[in-house]
Design a protein around this motif. Structure first.
Motif, PDB file in Angstrom:
ATOM      1  N   GLY A 285     -40.658 -33.891  38.474  1.00  0.00           N
ATOM      2  CA  GLY A 285     -39.924 -32.720  38.009  1.00  0.00           C
ATOM      3  C   GLY A 285     -38.488 -33.054  37.662  1.00  0.00           C
ATOM      4  N   ILE A 286     -37.729 -32.015  37.373  1.00  0.00           N
ATOM      5  CA  ILE A 286     -36.315 -32.162  37.015  1.00  0.00           C
ATOM      6  C   ILE A 286     -35.516 -31.114  37.770  1.00  0.00           C
ATOM      7  CG2 ILE A 286     -34.620 -32.033  35.130  1.00  0.00           C
ATOM      8  CD1 ILE A 286     -36.868 -32.832  33.208  1.00  0.00           C
ATOM      9  N   GLY A 287     -34.395 -31.534  38.343  1.00  0.00           N
ATOM     10  CA  GLY A 287     -33.543 -30.579  39.053  1.00  0.00           C
ATOM     11  C   GLY A 287     -34.252 -29.973  40.252  1.00  0.00           C
ATOM     12  N   ASP A 288     -33.838 -28.755  40.611  1.00  0.00           N
ATOM     13  CA  ASP A 288     -34.438 -28.038  41.737  1.00  0.00           C
ATOM     14  C   ASP A 288     -34.752 -26.613  41.312  1.00  0.00           C
ATOM     15  OD1 ASP A 288     -34.299 -29.720  44.361  1.00  0.00           O
ATOM     16  OD2 ASP A 288     -32.379 -30.085  43.381  1.00  0.00           O
ATOM     17  N   PRO A 289     -35.691 -25.978  42.012  1.00  0.00           N
ATOM     18  CA  PRO A 289     -36.025 -24.591  41.671  1.00  0.00           C
ATOM     19  C   PRO A 289     -34.812 -23.670  41.794  1.00  0.00           C
ATOM     20  CG  PRO A 289     -37.645 -25.525  43.174  1.00  0.00           C
ATOM     21  CD  PRO A 289     -36.504 -26.489  43.108  1.00  0.00           C
ATOM     22  N   GLU A 290     -34.841 -22.606  41.030  1.00  0.00           N
ATOM     23  CA  GLU A 290     -33.782 -21.587  41.093  1.00  0.00           C
ATOM     24  C   GLU A 290     -33.633 -21.088  42.528  1.00  0.00           C
ATOM     25  OE1 GLU A 290     -30.903 -19.202  39.152  1.00  0.00           O
ATOM     26  OE2 GLU A 290     -32.250 -20.600  38.161  1.00  0.00           O
ATOM     27  N   GLY A 291     -32.406 -21.032  43.006  1.00  0.00           N
ATOM     28  CA  GLY A 291     -32.142 -20.476  44.330  1.00  0.00           C
ATOM     29  C   GLY A 291     -32.557 -21.373  45.481  1.00  0.00           C
ATOM     30  N   PHE A 292     -32.704 -22.689  45.226  1.00  0.00           N
ATOM     31  CA  PHE A 292     -33.094 -23.587  46.321  1.00  0.00           C
ATOM     32  C   PHE A 292     -32.032 -23.567  47.424  1.00  0.00           C
ATOM     33  CE2 PHE A 292     -30.178 -26.339  44.110  1.00  0.00           C
ATOM     34  CZ  PHE A 292     -29.649 -27.168  45.092  1.00  0.00           C
ATOM     35  N   VAL A 293     -32.478 -23.901  48.625  1.00  0.00           N
ATOM     36  CA  VAL A 293     -31.583 -23.916  49.790  1.00  0.00           C
ATOM     37  C   VAL A 293     -31.500 -25.346  50.293  1.00  0.00           C
ATOM     38  CG1 VAL A 293     -31.217 -23.067  52.139  1.00  0.00           C
ATOM     39  CG2 VAL A 293     -32.234 -21.559  50.397  1.00  0.00           C
ATOM     40  N   LEU A 294     -30.288 -25.875  50.396  1.00  0.00           N
ATOM     41  CA  LEU A 294     -30.090 -27.272  50.767  1.00  0.00           C
ATOM     42  C   LEU A 294     -30.706 -27.598  52.123  1.00  0.00           C
ATOM     43  CD1 LEU A 294     -28.812 -29.896  49.806  1.00  0.00           C
ATOM     44  CD2 LEU A 294     -26.665 -29.184  50.877  1.00  0.00           C
ATOM     45  N   GLU A 295     -30.642 -26.646  53.048  1.00  0.00           N
ATOM     46  CA  GLU A 295     -31.149 -26.893  54.406  1.00  0.00           C
ATOM     47  C   GLU A 295     -32.656 -26.687  54.528  1.00  0.00           C
ATOM     48  OE1 GLU A 295     -28.636 -24.817  53.641  1.00  0.00           O
ATOM     49  OE2 GLU A 295     -26.982 -26.172  54.192  1.00  0.00           O
ATOM     50  N   ASP A 296     -33.316 -26.283  53.448  1.00  0.00           N
ATOM     51  CA  ASP A 296     -34.757 -25.989  53.508  1.00  0.00           C
ATOM     52  C   ASP A 296     -35.487 -26.833  52.464  1.00  0.00           C
ATOM     53  OD1 ASP A 296     -37.307 -24.976  53.647  1.00  0.00           O
ATOM     54  OD2 ASP A 296     -36.722 -22.867  53.423  1.00  0.00           O
ATOM     55  N   CYS A 297     -36.122 -27.905  52.933  1.00  0.00           N
ATOM     56  CA  CYS A 297     -36.814 -28.818  52.019  1.00  0.00           C
ATOM     57  C   CYS A 297     -37.921 -28.128  51.236  1.00  0.00           C
ATOM     58  CB  CYS A 297     -37.403 -29.994  52.803  1.00  0.00           C
ATOM     59  SG  CYS A 297     -36.163 -31.087  53.536  1.00  0.00           S
ATOM     60  N   ARG A 298     -38.500 -27.071  51.780  1.00  0.00           N
ATOM     61  CA  ARG A 298     -39.593 -26.376  51.089  1.00  0.00           C
ATOM     62  C   ARG A 298     -39.132 -25.743  49.779  1.00  0.00           C
ATOM     63  NH1 ARG A 298     -41.196 -22.491  55.862  1.00  0.00           N
ATOM     64  NH2 ARG A 298     -38.914 -22.394  55.774  1.00  0.00           N
ATOM     65  N   THR A 299     -37.823 -25.529  49.634  1.00  0.00           N
ATOM     66  CA  THR A 299     -37.306 -24.881  48.430  1.00  0.00           C
ATOM     67  C   THR A 299     -36.850 -25.889  47.376  1.00  0.00           C
ATOM     68  OG1 THR A 299     -35.005 -24.793  49.215  1.00  0.00           O
ATOM     69  CG2 THR A 299     -36.461 -22.993  49.887  1.00  0.00           C
ATOM     70  N   GLN A 300     -36.966 -27.180  47.684  1.00  0.00           N
ATOM     71  CA  GLN A 300     -36.443 -28.222  46.802  1.00  0.00           C
ATOM     72  C   GLN A 300     -37.555 -29.006  46.113  1.00  0.00           C
ATOM     73  OE1 GLN A 300     -33.520 -30.775  48.764  1.00  0.00           O
ATOM     74  NE2 GLN A 300     -33.025 -29.136  50.191  1.00  0.00           N
ATOM     75  N   ARG A 301     -37.154 -29.820  45.159  1.00  0.00           N
ATOM     76  CA  ARG A 301     -38.059 -30.811  44.567  1.00  0.00           C
ATOM     77  C   ARG A 301     -38.111 -31.989  45.528  1.00  0.00           C
ATOM     78  NH1 ARG A 301     -37.091 -35.103  40.666  1.00  0.00           N
ATOM     79  NH2 ARG A 301     -34.956 -34.379  40.419  1.00  0.00           N
ATOM     80  N   ASN A 302     -39.297 -32.357  45.961  1.00  0.00           N
ATOM     81  CA  ASN A 302     -39.430 -33.364  47.011  1.00  0.00           C
ATOM     82  C   ASN A 302     -40.202 -34.590  46.545  1.00  0.00           C
ATOM     83  OD1 ASN A 302     -38.172 -31.976  49.328  1.00  0.00           O
ATOM     84  ND2 ASN A 302     -39.762 -30.462  48.928  1.00  0.00           N
ATOM     85  N   LEU A 303     -40.166 -35.630  47.368  1.00  0.00           N
ATOM     86  CA  LEU A 303     -40.925 -36.844  47.073  1.00  0.00           C
ATOM     87  C   LEU A 303     -42.412 -36.550  47.043  1.00  0.00           C
ATOM     88  CD1 LEU A 303     -39.287 -39.640  49.291  1.00  0.00           C
ATOM     89  CD2 LEU A 303     -38.657 -38.899  46.975  1.00  0.00           C
ATOM     90  N   SER A 304     -43.089 -37.189  46.106  1.00  0.00           N
ATOM     91  CA  SER A 304     -44.552 -37.159  46.096  1.00  0.00           C
ATOM     92  C   SER A 304     -45.054 -38.196  47.101  1.00  0.00           C
ATOM     93  CB  SER A 304     -45.073 -37.503  44.702  1.00  0.00           C
ATOM     94  OG  SER A 304     -44.693 -38.837  44.373  1.00  0.00           O
ATOM     95  N   ASP A 305     -46.364 -38.243  47.298  1.00  0.00           N
ATOM     96  CA  ASP A 305     -46.933 -39.284  48.155  1.00  0.00           C
ATOM     97  C   ASP A 305     -46.547 -40.660  47.625  1.00  0.00           C
ATOM     98  OD1 ASP A 305     -48.072 -37.326  49.711  1.00  0.00           O
ATOM     99  OD2 ASP A 305     -50.084 -37.538  48.845  1.00  0.00           O
ATOM    100  N   THR A 306     -46.572 -40.805  46.299  1.00  0.00           N
ATOM    101  CA  THR A 306     -46.190 -42.078  45.681  1.00  0.00           C
ATOM    102  C   THR A 306     -44.741 -42.406  45.995  1.00  0.00           C
ATOM    103  OG1 THR A 306     -47.779 -41.810  43.881  1.00  0.00           O
ATOM    104  CG2 THR A 306     -45.951 -43.328  43.493  1.00  0.00           C
ATOM    105  N   GLY A 307     -43.867 -41.401  45.940  1.00  0.00           N
ATOM    106  CA  GLY A 307     -42.452 -41.615  46.247  1.00  0.00           C
ATOM    107  C   GLY A 307     -42.247 -42.074  47.681  1.00  0.00           C
TER     108      GLY A 307
END
Length: 199
Positions: free
Chosen positions: A61-83
């Motif tokens: 992906g690119i960037g982070d979802p609208e309204g992501f929260v820095l302290e909450d990984c569930r709201t961010q773009r995260n590593l895939s299994d490959t990552g």
């Protein structure tokens, strides 16, 4: 006069020998320097005035979802299994090169923290100077200034690894990096960092 067949056999044998020698020479020319260069990069990373600045591993992906929260990984773009695998493999590669432990600093974004943790080289220290500027481009100059100040204040000690984002790497070095790629930097003059190798 030698029979034509034996002359042909002698010439063919000699050519085969020359071909084998040329192939061995080509292999040594292309393989040995690569290994030697990587060994020299690991050696430099152990020297004061050098750091490894790397982009986080694969996070689709690119960037982070609208309204992501820095302290909450569930709201961010995260590593895939490959990552996650890439991070572990890079850690193994560093250990194989003699980097058993390091001072590891990371952006506070979860994909960077997870990359840094996956290296397995020591405790990960969040550093705001490495935080993403992708959706905060107005902060690029201040963030890069903070990173230069951090580099200027580094004390000698264990190797230093910095995990950050593509735009941060470009802002400091003027270079682009692939996913999980690292640049070995000479930071003796933090105002003019020099790329001395690529991991």
């Amino acid at each position: 006069m030698k029979p034509r067949v034996s002359v042909l056999h002698a010439v063919t044998t000699r050519l085969a020998g020359l071909t084998a020698m040329l192939l061995l020479l080509a292999a040594s020319l292309f393989a040995t320097p690569a290994r030697a260069d990587e060994a020299s990069l690991f050696a430099l990373l152990k020297q004061p005035g050098h750091v490894l600045l790397m982009r986080h591993t694969l996070a689709p992906g690119i960037g982070d979802p609208e309204g992501f929260v820095l302290e909450d990984c569930r709201t961010q773009r995260n590593l895939s299994d490959t990552g996650q695998v890439q991070a572990r493999e890079l850690g193994e590669r560093l250990r194989a090169g003699g980097i058993e432990s390091a001072r590891v600093y990371s952006s506070r974004w979860c994909r960077c923290l997870d990359t840094a943790t996956g290296l397995g080289l020591g405790p990960v220290i969040p550093l705001t100077a490495l935080d993403s500027v992708f959706q905060r481009r107005h902060e690029t100059e201040a963030r890069t200034r903070a990173l230069r100040d951090f580099l200027a204040a580094l004390e000698p000690g264990e190797p230093v690894i910095l995990v950050t984002h593509q735009m941060n790497v470009r802002a400091l070095t003027g270079r682009s990096t692939g996913v999980g790629e690292g640049l070995l930097l000479n930071v003796e003059d933090p105002e003019n960092v020099r790329v001395v190798g690529v991991f």
